[in-house]
Scaffold this motif. Sequence first.
Motif: not given
Length: 173
Positions: A84-103, A158-165
Amino acid sequence: MATTSATLDVNGEAREFQGDPRQTLLDFLRLDLKLTGTKKGCDHGQCGACTVMVNGRRINSCLSLAIMHDGDQITTIEGIGTPENLAAIQRAFVSHDGFQCGYCTPGQICSATAMLKELADGWPSAVTEAVADTPAPSDEELRERMSGNLCRCGAYSNIIAAIREVMQSEEGA
């Protein structure tokens, strides 16, 4: 079998460890506390899936015994944000597809959170000794700092893009 006890602050809550002194922090979090966001990957400290923060510093929880952390502040992925209340890094991972399988994602996010603090505090790295003298870390710098966290799906760009955002949003704040 002898048991030991300790009190750990896990995600802001005092939690009692009582058990085998050989139990890893990872197994205590997952099995005893049912905080299953932290993943067991290789169980040898090589993949980073089990990364958590202890007193603000990232560690591989599979290589650390729970009893060693009496009085320490442990932050897992569950302590960073909620659905319900994602941290900025979590939102960035979602918006940049910083995961595939998510493990690997919980470990990646814990590591990125601590790494951003390390950068802000001017910690040197193998790529850049004087971080304070560098206007913005390069992608090479970010990759080096995140190199302890593997992604078998290959979502690194995508992970680097999320961190950079997140870094850019913090600069503008």
